[in-house]
Design an enzyme around this catalytic site. Sequence first.
Site, short mmCIF file in Angstrom:
data_model
loop_
_atom_site.label_atom_id
_atom_site.label_comp_id
_atom_site.label_asym_id
_atom_site.label_seq_id
_atom_site.Cartn_x
_atom_site.Cartn_y
_atom_site.Cartn_z
N TYR A 1 42.92 41.70 39.09
CA TYR A 1 43.56 40.88 37.92
C TYR A 1 42.84 40.41 36.99
O TYR A 1 42.90 39.75 35.79
CB TYR A 1 44.53 39.87 38.34
CG TYR A 1 45.43 40.52 39.59
CD1 TYR A 1 46.39 41.53 39.35
CD2 TYR A 1 45.12 40.11 40.73
CE1 TYR A 1 46.93 42.06 40.51
CE2 TYR A 1 45.72 40.74 41.84
CZ TYR A 1 46.88 41.59 41.36
OH TYR A 1 47.78 42.23 42.46
N ASP B 1 40.10 41.48 34.92
CA ASP B 1 39.82 41.91 33.68
C ASP B 1 40.87 41.65 32.72
O ASP B 1 40.76 41.40 31.62
CB ASP B 1 39.77 43.65 34.05
CG ASP B 1 38.64 43.88 35.11
OD1 ASP B 1 37.58 43.72 34.96
OD2 ASP B 1 39.16 44.40 35.95
N TYR C 1 38.58 37.85 48.46
CA TYR C 1 38.80 39.19 48.67
C TYR C 1 38.76 39.16 50.23
O TYR C 1 38.59 38.08 50.93
CB TYR C 1 37.15 39.55 48.25
CG TYR C 1 37.19 39.57 46.65
CD1 TYR C 1 38.06 40.37 46.20
CD2 TYR C 1 35.95 38.81 46.14
CE1 TYR C 1 38.05 40.25 44.72
CE2 TYR C 1 36.10 38.65 44.89
CZ TYR C 1 37.00 39.36 43.84
OH TYR C 1 36.85 39.26 42.73
N ARG D 1 37.90 33.27 43.28
CA ARG D 1 36.95 34.50 43.35
C ARG D 1 36.78 34.91 41.93
O ARG D 1 37.24 34.44 40.94
CB ARG D 1 38.02 35.47 44.23
CG ARG D 1 38.92 36.29 43.54
CD ARG D 1 39.73 36.96 44.69
NE ARG D 1 40.49 37.96 43.66
CZ ARG D 1 41.57 38.73 44.34
NH1 ARG D 1 41.84 38.66 45.62
NH2 ARG D 1 42.22 39.63 43.58
N GLY D 2 35.96 36.25 41.97
CA GLY D 2 35.79 37.08 40.82
C GLY D 2 35.43 35.95 39.74
O GLY D 2 34.20 35.50 39.80
N GLU D 3 36.14 36.47 38.56
CA GLU D 3 35.28 35.59 37.52
C GLU D 3 36.57 34.43 36.72
O GLU D 3 36.05 33.47 36.62
CB GLU D 3 35.18 36.55 36.18
CG GLU D 3 34.49 35.84 34.90
CD GLU D 3 33.85 36.78 33.87
OE1 GLU D 3 33.40 38.10 34.38
OE2 GLU D 3 34.07 36.55 32.84
N ASP D 4 37.54 35.06 36.77
CA ASP D 4 38.73 34.19 35.74
C ASP D 4 39.07 32.96 36.64
O ASP D 4 39.10 31.66 36.07
CB ASP D 4 39.66 34.85 35.19
CG ASP D 4 40.41 34.15 34.24
OD1 ASP D 4 39.92 33.44 33.25
OD2 ASP D 4 41.72 33.95 34.25
N SER D 5 39.40 33.21 37.94
CA SER D 5 39.78 32.01 38.66
C SER D 5 38.69 30.99 38.86
O SER D 5 38.71 29.77 39.06
CB SER D 5 40.46 32.56 39.98
OG SER D 5 39.83 33.16 40.84
O1 TRH Z 1 41.46 39.46 40.59
P1 TRH Z 1 40.20 39.31 40.53
O2 TRH Z 1 39.12 39.47 41.85
O3 TRH Z 1 39.32 39.93 39.37
C1 TRH Z 1 38.26 40.52 39.10
C2 TRH Z 1 38.52 42.03 39.08
O4 TRH Z 1 38.16 42.37 40.16
C3 TRH Z 1 37.16 42.54 38.19
O5 TRH Z 1 37.11 44.06 38.31
C4 TRH Z 1 36.00 42.17 38.47
O6 TRH Z 1 35.07 42.21 37.60
C5 TRH Z 1 36.02 40.59 38.45
O7 TRH Z 1 37.14 40.06 39.63
C6 TRH Z 1 34.81 40.06 38.80
O8 TRH Z 1 39.67 37.71 40.10
P2 TRH Z 1 39.74 36.81 38.97
O9 TRH Z 1 38.81 37.10 38.18
O10 TRH Z 1 39.65 35.42 39.46
O11 TRH Z 1 41.22 37.10 38.32
C7 TRH Z 1 42.38 36.75 38.98
C8 TRH Z 1 43.22 36.42 37.95
O12 TRH Z 1 44.59 36.46 38.30
C9 TRH Z 1 43.04 35.19 37.12
O13 TRH Z 1 43.27 35.25 35.75
C10 TRH Z 1 44.15 34.26 37.77
C11 TRH Z 1 45.32 35.17 37.86
N1 TRH Z 1 46.30 34.65 39.09
C12 TRH Z 1 47.49 34.62 38.60
O14 TRH Z 1 47.77 34.65 37.46
N2 TRH Z 1 48.50 34.16 39.57
C13 TRH Z 1 48.05 34.16 40.89
O15 TRH Z 1 48.93 33.67 41.61
C14 TRH Z 1 46.80 34.27 41.19
C15 TRH Z 1 46.21 33.96 42.72
C16 TRH Z 1 45.79 34.64 40.18
#
Ligand code: TRH
Length: 387
Positions: free
Chosen positions: A26, A28, A209, A282-286
């Site tokens: 999620y 990206d 993850y 995890r990842g970037e946005d969270s």
């Molecule tokens: O989901 P992620 O692992 O996303 C990414 C992708 O895998 C991508 O390809 C990779 O490049 C990157 O990680 C490093 O983790 P992230 O980045 O934290 O994104 C999660 C998103 O989901 C973030 O915008 C928050 C949202 N979210 C919700 O909206 N509701 C929820 O209940 C949760 C748990 C997350």
Amino acid sequence: MDHQNTHLETPPATSLALFCKVVDNYGDIGICWRLARQLEQEHGIGVTLWVDDLRSFQRICPEVAIDCETQKIANITVRHWRDQDGAFSADDVADIVIEFFACDIPPAYIAAMAQRSPQPVWLNLEGLSAEEWVEGCHTLSSPHPQMSLTKYFFFPGFTGKTGGLLLESALLQQREAFQQDPAAMAAFLEHFGVTATEFASLKVSLFCYPEAPAAALFEAWQHSDAAITCLVPEGVAASAVEAFLGRGASATRGALTVRVLPFIPQPDYDKLLWACDLNFVRGEDSFVRAQWAGKPFIWHIYPQDKDLHHVKLNAFLRRYSAKTDSLVALSLAWNAAADESADFAQIWPSFKADMPKIATMSTDWQHQVLANGDLASNLLKFAETVR
Ligand code: TRH
């Protein structure tokens, strides 16, 4: 579904097309959606978001209709990107074109960009890393091999020589108001079944993850000297959660209660981070959102081949100023990046004791990162300079 936002009565002065390919999960679309909304709401830009996976998008934004070619949500035009390489004319091209994470935008769109006068500003928005080389690559130009077009690399980051981090202008105020209102926090969590007893315990959100050693951490938490409630979005740490609670939504063993939450819309996820005492992200946005939450957090970095992610984790830990030895130890153990095998029973009590100190230091970290401004504003300022 069409959510029209009517505050812009005249057409926006600047148009922007943002192309997003969902590699997985999620993050990206999470980042692109957040950026799109901020550009529209705070800068009055007319944004078209091209995204190839509407299902992933719908999980973080329930308003998304998965069978719609074009829809308007929060005044942003959302286009389902399906390798349409049909005819694009110069009139279809926006003033600013962003490709997220080097996704290849349609060749016909690029050809139309070359035809347009004036030519659009073309940016490749890269992934976040605390590594030093990022500063040297931020804003570098890359001329197109055949057409007279130039693409610029734009890197998010933690220093003044990078593009900064995404942050909505009102977010920190909204967060403070929420955190100063225990009734609002309790009502928010009650909605997901969190009881008054659980609310009074140490609340931890867990987003990681599948490789994370969640079962070992649960084991240590069960023997903790104070109650802990761990809130896990459904599907996350699935094997450890299932082993702990079977098929139910929550279970308590020793000091630990594990409760499964639904996957919630993006703005609610912020509230979850604000309402908890500790966040595993995890990842970037969270990971970035946890930095704005003002609470201690532990980052599970996106795994890469040859443990390249350990280099990135260490680069961040070197830069991150709101840290203690216990935070570093827990972060390394959580990412299997420590020299010796993880002993959460030993690491957890010292980390827990350091949590108030870490929370206090995190305000300084926020100020330090924000001295560089926010990513959306920095991006627009840069676009002006190369226009
Ligand atoms: O989901 P992620 O692992 O996303 C990414 C992708 O895998 C991508 O390809 C990779 O490049 C990157 O990680 C490093 O983790 P992230 O980045 O934290 O994104 C999660 C998103 O989901 C973030 O915008 C928050 C949202 N979210 C919700 O909206 N509701 C929820 O209940 C949760 C748990 C997350």
